[in-house]
Design an enzyme around this catalytic site. Structure first.
Site, PDB file in Angstrom:
ATOM      1  N   LEU A   1     -19.621  66.610  58.028  1.00 52.87           N
ATOM      2  CA  LEU A   1     -18.263  66.526  58.365  1.00 52.87           C
ATOM      3  C   LEU A   1     -18.228  67.026  59.822  1.00 52.87           C
ATOM      4  CD1 LEU A   1     -16.386  67.506  55.211  1.00 52.87           C
ATOM      5  CD2 LEU A   1     -16.631  65.286  56.282  1.00 52.87           C
ATOM      6  N   ALA A   2     -18.564  67.910  60.272  1.00 50.53           N
ATOM      7  CA  ALA A   2     -18.519  68.547  61.586  1.00 50.53           C
ATOM      8  C   ALA A   2     -19.113  67.817  62.478  1.00 50.53           C
ATOM      9  CB  ALA A   2     -18.923  70.066  61.626  1.00 50.53           C
TER      10      ALA A   2
ATOM     11  N   SER B   1     -16.908  71.166  40.296  1.00 47.24           N
ATOM     12  CA  SER B   1     -15.942  71.611  41.329  1.00 47.24           C
ATOM     13  C   SER B   1     -15.059  72.711  40.926  1.00 47.24           C
ATOM     14  CB  SER B   1     -14.891  70.235  41.354  1.00 47.24           C
ATOM     15  OG  SER B   1     -13.843  70.568  41.845  1.00 47.24           O
TER      16      SER B   1
ATOM     17  N   ARG C   1     -13.045  82.731  44.690  1.00 48.57           N
ATOM     18  CA  ARG C   1     -14.267  82.463  44.026  1.00 48.57           C
ATOM     19  C   ARG C   1     -15.174  84.079  44.210  1.00 48.57           C
ATOM     20  NH1 ARG C   1     -16.180  77.164  47.830  1.00 48.57           N
ATOM     21  NH2 ARG C   1     -14.695  75.844  46.472  1.00 48.57           N
TER      22      ARG C   1
ATOM     23  N   HIS D   1     -23.444  79.196  47.237  1.00 52.40           N
ATOM     24  CA  HIS D   1     -22.871  78.035  47.532  1.00 52.40           C
ATOM     25  C   HIS D   1     -22.476  77.713  49.149  1.00 52.40           C
ATOM     26  CE1 HIS D   1     -20.531  74.607  47.029  1.00 52.40           C
ATOM     27  NE2 HIS D   1     -19.396  75.159  47.451  1.00 52.40           N
TER      28      HIS D   1
END
Lengths: 647, 224, 251
Positions: free
Chosen positions: A44-45, A285, A338, A409
């Protein structure tokens, strides 16, 4: 110490970014054509930065290690992307998104960076919709939102359970357009293996062509690292097989500071480990926690019977189930951040209440949701995730609760960058997960996509100009400079050395070993004794690696084992640095939990008076302990509080 | 218009349109054949007066012939290109992908139908229209009787029936595939079109078969 | 319940694009049916490395069925005998004790072999570069809610956008056609108002690039749809045909 100037603009929080943009230096169109930028990574970046910089007129060279930019691991993000649009009219605002992110990060991120992130979040959604990203919509045709861990408003935009995929394909399409227009030159199946510094500035890279095995030189006026995180240090993680920390590590070894390496996020909802040859962990997810309820049996004997296969989860009566998140955190329940959810699962399993044949799993139950919403609604929301689970575990989650367990993660730590996303090496920038900047000690769900795209579309394309404006008179570099030859020789020697070990263990064999050390001693619960032991063990492992490794084949050809070995050599060193950092940080915050520092109820206990800083590590040379510098985190606008998700 | 040759969809478009045109022709041909069951005179009237050697029939025949030729040439081009696109090396394990048999064998079916067509043209059309047009001796104006003679041989009927079965397979895929290629399809219509395709193929082939068998067994010219 | 099985794998080995290539058969013992197919190949490679041989090269990355990197033609199926999944999601419980599993690379002129089971799929990137995007620059776009889009259209666009670009459609097609891949991208944008603006141009240029790169002509066998790990429908192909023909007839 002036190396650590974060260059935060003056002024009120809400005006800093505007002020910066109003006063920064820009490069005019004619000069942009004469400036080259290397972007390493197409997630994405990387993809959004390469496309945006290309559109602006810079000459961009973009590298990825897969066969296509579309394969970058951003594609695997499932849940969604946050933005402060307040479309659902539930009281959201830029400030709230900023505040939630700062709080979620346990007050270890920079205020100005995070505020900017929240500020540009809305533009990201606009941009993606314009690119044709098919976000979920209401029947009225407007965009739908869902809620996510760590927030009390619904601000998460999503595209089924494939938001990362759709956002990445959006960025990939923009990148493809720039490639077509010859604004970006793409190199696939290339891996950066060395950073080239000329007169103190980043001026190029050495990359290995993974198909031919040849080392190639590339020069540019600036280098952007967008290579993601180093979660695969743990061998088993939710990262892709090729995700690695090597590009960042090369920068570190060339003088870029590495910030908060110990801050790694453990995701609470992954499919538990099934066996010895497991190659990676699959994430479910976090959005599942919206409707799923997490529990373990209340009675030890029930848990034991389940582990032995004598009882099924559906046999446990409602009153014999311990919905421990709802019990401990009434206000947020199953939607706590999380780190909190992960530790709570570990706490229950360590206490003997774990389920599954290993005892390292807890239940995520949809029975109540199916009763409340109907199977159709649950299927519409999570169908693909349920299907994925069933394919892997061979259990039907509509009928029997899913089993989940935490797994590594995301890494909040990364290359230190200032407000302009520039590292301590002039001309070297780091964006996305590769830098450390926005998530503090813990990242909230649906914030990684936001940060990656914020950096790539809306931050770096501005801030890099402030640097490049001074470079317009620097002519294009030739790659025959001695610095290039030197860098190439260094990596070539390293490859030679690896090829010549000719030991007996495969790369994976040693990597698995590394994973065990990391998970056991530098994982969810850390203490000084364990960390010291980890450092010792890692030293031994490093020695083992450099004496017992076996790489078949030869170097100037496609050689997957060699690629993996180069990455593993770095992972071992990253592991060491993580342990050093974790040992130094005598507090618990976010993803970093020191057993010595917890409240009587077992919650993380920060020590703001001593550790309200970013740990910035400087490389000192082979086999020398790194030196730590501190960037103090001064909170002007938010008052630090102990995180409370109970009420 | 070069896209009808240069582009894959253009080529497929030509193949579809020519195929659909042939389906229309087959429907017409089959309807006319059915007349044989009821009346030879009516059939001969249609064959001689309505069609025969009139200018419109000649043009019609030419157009049909052109349709066939285009369909065949394009089939050859498409098949050769597709073989090349498949690459030199083939899979060692046979494909287990569940697809219809006819969709995988359109070219083979087409070649078989073409061979039959040559026989059929020689037996029927050569004697009826071709000889007349080119003033060759022995042109038949009693087409119905010619049909009866030809179908009196059992082997001819068997060959024709086999050919009609091949045609049925060719049409079950060809018809919906043609509509799909010209873009008439979506999630709802795909099912309908496939059903329609089977109906059209069955009606055409059954019609042809019934006539061939009926004539052979003497159940023809029922109304005199 | 999952148990351990003994199997043989017959794997295509080819040292480079120009090498002739051949099959080699390896025996593997005590493979847990709970392990994934690629983990089985990992075990095979570990075994080969321990014997001092070169491991089998195959593409893979995310191992959760979304990156599209893994390929493999397994026992006559792209992505193996299970449906709706990629090879990395295939588990050994689909095989029995004593089975011989044949593993081949994608075979198509458009996907030349690089080594062993690894093929070059850059043709797909080139097709996307030819027009698989909406031409907007970063910044200066309208508010995300400025254009309402019927939910049904958005959902259909999402169905098409789910394509992972793995190439199973081409691998399954007897014509080596890339129509399912191209049509999925064209459909995604054709269904959205943002994408309509340059719909005609997109359909034409993407099809032209696909043809130029040597992919075959679609004959609607539907094999692609059957083997697609993301269940992309061939009705997208009809939509592409429509878009393309409309564009050409308007010219």
């Amino acid at each position: 110490m002036n190396k650590l100037d974060a260059k935060i603009p003056k002024g009120p929080l809400a005006e800093k970014w505007s002020n910066y943009k109003n006063h920064q230096k820009l490069v005019n169109p004619a000069n942009k054509r004469r400036l080259d930028i290397i972007v390493v990574g197409t997630g994405l970046a990387g993809a959004s930065a390469a496309a945006s910089l290309g559109e602006m007129g810079f000459k961009v060279h973009n590298f990825c290690i897969q066969d296509s930019p579309r394969r970058a691991h951003s594609i695997a993000a499932q849940g969604g992307i946050n933005a402060a649009k307040n479309y659902p009219n539930d009281g959201d605002s830029v400030y709230r998104l900023f505040y939630d992110t700062i709080k979620g990060g346990d007050y270890r991120a920079r205020e100005a960076n995070v505020y900017r992130l929240a500020e540009v979040s809305n533009s990201i959604i606009d941009q993606c919709v314009a690119q044709g990203v098919p976000f979920a919509r209401e029947y009225g045709g407007l965009l739908d939102n869902r809620s996510f861990g760590g927030a009390q408003v619904s601000r998460t935009f999503y595209a089924r359970g494939q938001t990362g995929q759709q956002l990445l394909l959006g960025a990939y399409s923009a990148l493809s357009r720039a490639i077509q227009k010859k604004q970006v030159q793409l190199y696939t199946r290339y891996e950066m293996v060395e950073l080239v510094i000329i007169e103190g500035r980043a001026r190029g890279i050495i990359a290995r062509n993974l198909v031919t095995g040849k080392l190639e030189r590339f020069a540019a006026h600036a280098v952007v690292i967008a290579t993601g995180g180093y979660g695969n240090t743990f061998f088993l993680s939710t990262n892709a097989m090729s995700s690695n920390g090597s590009a960042a590590w090369q920068c570190y070894k060339k003088g870029a500071y590495f910030a908060n390496p110990c801050m790694a996020q453990i995701h609470p909802t992954c499919i538990p480990v099934h066996g010895e040859y497991q190659s990676k962990l699959t994430l479910m997810s976090e959005s599942l926690r919206n409707d799923g309820r997490i529990w373990v049996p209340k009675k030890l004997e029930d848990a034991k019977a389940i582990r032995e296969g004598k009882l099924k989860p559906t046999d446990i009566k409602e009153e014999d189930r311990d919905y421990y998140l709802e019990r401990r955190y009434p206000a947020f329940g199953n939607l706590v951040p999380r780190d909190v959810a992960s530790r709570a699962a570990k706490e229950r399993c360590d206490a003997g209440y774990g389920v599954g044949n290993t005892g390292l799993a807890v239940y995520l139950d949809f029975a109540e949701a199916i009763e409340r919403l109907g199977r159709d609604v649950v299927e519409a929301r999570y169908g693909n995730l349920f299907q994925m689970y069933e394919k892997i575990v061979d259990d039907n989650p509509y009928e029997t609760p899913m089993m989940i367990y935490p797994a590594i993660h995301y890494t909040m730590g990364g290359i230190w960058v200032d407000y302009e996303l520039m590292t301590t090496i002039p001309g070297l920038f780091a964006i996305g997960e590769a830098n450390f900047s926005d998530h503090g000690a813990n990242r909230l769900g649906a914030s990684a996509l936001m940060q990656g795209l914020a950096d790539g579309y809306f931050v770096l394309p501005y801030t890099i100009q402030n640097y490049l404006a001074d470079q317009i008179n620097v002519p294009r570099f030739q790659t025959d400079a001695p610095e290039f030859a030197q860098a190439e020789k260094e990596i070539n020697d390293r490859i030679e050395r690896l090829m010549n070990i000719k030991g007996k263990h495969s790369v994976d064999h040693i990597h698995r070993e590394l994973g065990h050390i990391m998970w056991d001693f530098v994982g969810m619960g850390r203490d000084a004794e364990g960390l010291k032991k980890a450092i010792e063990k890692l030293k031994e492992l490093k020695k083992d690696f450099w004496t017992n490794l076996r790489i078949p084949g030869n170097k100037e050809t496609l050689n997957v084992e060699l690629e993996k070995a180069l990455r593993l050599a770095d992972f071992i060193e990253i592991g060491e640095l993580m342990a050093h950092d974790a040992l130094d940080r005598e507090e618990s915050c976010g993803g970093h939990f020191r057993l010595e520092h917890q409240t009587p109820e077992g919650e993380a206990l920060r020590h703001d008076d001593q550790y309200a800083y970013v740990s910035c590590w400087e490389y000192q040379g082979e086999d020398k302990d790194p030196v730590m510098h501190k960037e103090p985190l001064e909170y002007e606008f938010v008052e630090r509080q102990q995180r409370n998700y109970k009420s | 218009m070069s896209w009808l040759i240069d582009s894959s969809i253009g080529r497929k478009f030509v193949q579809s349109i020519s195929g659909l045109f042939m389906v229309l022709f087959l429907l017409f041909h089959m309807s006319m054949n059915l007349v044989l069951i009821f009346s030879y005179d009516a059939y001969n009237f249609l064959a001689n007066e309505v069609l025969g050697a009139n200018w419109w029939a000649i043009i019609g025949t030419g157009v049909i012939a052109l349709g066939f030729v285009i369909h065949i040439i394009y089939a050859i081009i498409l098949t050769l290109q597709n073989r090349k696109a498949r690459g030199k090396d083939r899979y060692a394990s046979p494909s287990k992908t569940a697809t219809t048999w006819s969709s995988q064998n359109m070219f083979v079916l087409g070649v078989f139908i073409l061979l039959f067509l040559i026989l059929h043209l020689y037996q029927m059309w050569y004697n009826m229209q071709f000889k007349e047009l080119f003033m060759i001796e022995g042109a038949r104006h009693d087409g119905a009787q010619l049909v009866e003679e030809v179908f009196s041989h059992l082997w001819v009927v068997i060959v024709y029936v086999i050919a009609f079965i091949a045609l049925w397979f060719h049409l079950t895929h060809g018809f919906w595939s043609a509509l799909h290629t010209i873009g008439w399809n979506n999630t709802i219509w795909i099912k309908r079109i496939k059903v329609l395709s089977n109906i059209v193929a069955t009606v055409i082939c059954l019609g042809f078969m019934v006539v061939a068998i009926a004539v052979h067994l003497g159940y023809s010219n029922l109304l005199g | 319940m999952d148990k351990d099985i003994n199997i043989k794998v017959k794997v295509w080995r080819q040292n480079g694009p120009k090498d002739k290539g051949h099959f080699e058969t390896y025996s593997l013992e005590k493979i847990s049916q709970g392990s994934s197919f690629l983990e089985m190949l990992d075990i095979l490679n570990e075994q080969l490395i321990n014997e001092g041989k070169e491991p089998v090269v195959f593409d893979h990355d995310c191992r959760e069925g979304i990156c599209g990197m893994c390929s493999l033609y397994i026992n006559g199926h792209p992505h193996g005998p299970d449906t709706g999944i990629t090879t990395c999601q295939l588990h050994m419980r689909h095989f029995n004790d004593g089975d011989t599993i044949t593993v081949e690379p994608w075979r198509s002129a458009g996907f030349p072999i690089i080594k062993d089971l690894m093929v070059d799929r850059s043709a797909f990137d080139k097709i996307i570069q030819a027009g698989g995007y909406i031409s907007v620059n970063t910044g200066g776009v309208p508010d995300a809610n400025a254009i309402p889009i019927p939910r049904e259209d958005a959902e259909m666009a999402m169905d098409a956008a789910a394509c992972i670009g793995c190439g199973a459609c081409v691998a399954a097609c007897k014509n080596g056609s890339a129509m399912l891949f191209v049509s999925a991208k064209v459909s995604q944008f054709a269904l959205l108002p943002q994408g309509r603006v340059e719909a005609a141009r997109r359909a034409k240029s993407m099809v032209a690039k696909m043809d130029e790169l040597g992919f075959g002509n679609c004959t609607n066998t539907g094999a692609c749809e059957v083997e697609c790990p993301k269940n992309i429908s061939i009705t997208n192909i009809a939509r592409l045909n429509r878009e393309f023909l409309k564009a050409k007839l308007r010219d």
